[in-house]
Write an enzyme that holds these catalytic residues in place. Structure first.
Site, PDB file in Angstrom:
ATOM      1  N   GLY A  11       0.756  -1.236   0.000  1.00  0.00           N
ATOM      2  CA  GLY A  11       0.000   0.000   0.000  1.00  0.00           C
ATOM      3  C   GLY A  11       0.784   1.281   0.000  1.00  0.00           C
ATOM      4  O   GLY A  11       0.220   2.320   0.349  1.00  0.00           O
ATOM      5  N   THR A  12       2.043   1.274  -0.408  1.00  0.00           N
ATOM      6  CA  THR A  12       2.790   2.526  -0.468  1.00  0.00           C
ATOM      7  C   THR A  12       4.109   2.315  -1.210  1.00  0.00           C
ATOM      8  O   THR A  12       4.545   1.185  -1.434  1.00  0.00           O
ATOM      9  CB  THR A  12       3.091   3.060   0.945  1.00  0.00           C
ATOM     10  OG1 THR A  12       3.597   4.392   0.855  1.00  0.00           O
ATOM     11  CG2 THR A  12       4.113   2.204   1.658  1.00  0.00           C
ATOM     12  N   THR A  13       4.734   3.413  -1.586  1.00  0.00           N
ATOM     13  CA  THR A  13       6.118   3.394  -2.063  1.00  0.00           C
ATOM     14  C   THR A  13       6.867   4.503  -1.342  1.00  0.00           C
ATOM     15  O   THR A  13       6.448   5.665  -1.373  1.00  0.00           O
ATOM     16  CB  THR A  13       6.212   3.619  -3.578  1.00  0.00           C
ATOM     17  OG1 THR A  13       5.461   2.608  -4.254  1.00  0.00           O
ATOM     18  CG2 THR A  13       7.662   3.554  -4.038  1.00  0.00           C
TER      19      THR A  13
END
Length: 215
Positions: A11-13
């Site tokens: 859910g993220t970078t």
């Protein structure tokens, strides 16, 4: 960044990159709950002190708790010692909290951190959910995290060089984030890019790419 135990590694970078006299920390701005996009405007790079900041991935409540405790401990350390905390001290505080959480909780939740800052030189640490801590060596002073890390890390592997200028490093971070957003459904909604150098923490680039509905 996610809010469910089942998908707390997605859910993220996020990323950290060392340049010539500074550390860059950057992330996308999307928060997700499983397959649901909970927010398009989450700032995932946060200062811990005047000269140290973190970017993070994992379970939101755990991240908020660990960040708050770490800030309090570092502030108390500075008041007692009369000096600024070092980047390694900040990473060690986060490591200690994660280590205890991973082993003292029957159902531990996850929080991973990339810690960057400036002492007498820029420094970058990777803190894992289980409490492991790594300082990035001189020949590979960069790290990507979150569900988009494979795409971003590949771009960093291919393009990073020691002693890069701020403009070139920002450009590399933007390209790496863009690459991750194109292939990772948990990342997106813009980007937030910051720099920490001898003058402290500052935002150098922020964009919004919100979805639109045309009539």
């Amino acid at each position: 960044m996610t809010q469910t135990k089942e998908s707390m590694d997605t859910g993220t970078t996020t990323m950290g990159i060392v340049g010539d006299g500074f550390v860059l920390l950057a992330s996308d701005k999307r928060a997700s709950m499983g397959k649901y996009i909970a927010s398009h405007d989450v700032q995932k790079v946060k200062p811990l002190t005047d000269n140290i900041a973190i970017t993070f991935a994992g379970t939101v409540s755990t991240i908020q708790f660990v960040k708050k405790v770490a800030q309090s401990r570092l502030r108390l350390k500075e008041l007692n010692s009369g000096r600024k905390s070092t980047v390694k001290e900040a990473a060690s505080v986060l490591t200690n909290i994660n280590f205890r959480n991973a082993r003292g909780n029957p159902m531990p939740t996850a929080a991973s951190f990339i810690v960057g800052g400036f002492d007498d030189a820029p420094r970058l640490f990777d803190v894992q959910p289980d409490g492991a801590m790594y300082e990035l060596p001189e020949d590979t002073q960069y790290r990507a995290g979150g569900s988009g890390r494979m795409m971003a890390q590949s771009m960093l592997d291919d393009s990073w060089e020691p002693g890069m200028s701020e403009d070139d490093t920002v450009d590399l971070a933007v390209r790496a984030l863009t690459s991750a957003v194109k292939r990772d459904s948990g990342s997106g909604s813009g980007m937030f890019v910051t720099v920490i150098d001898e003058d402290g923490f500052r935002v150098v680039k922020e964009t919004d790419t919100l979805p639109t509905v045309k009539e």
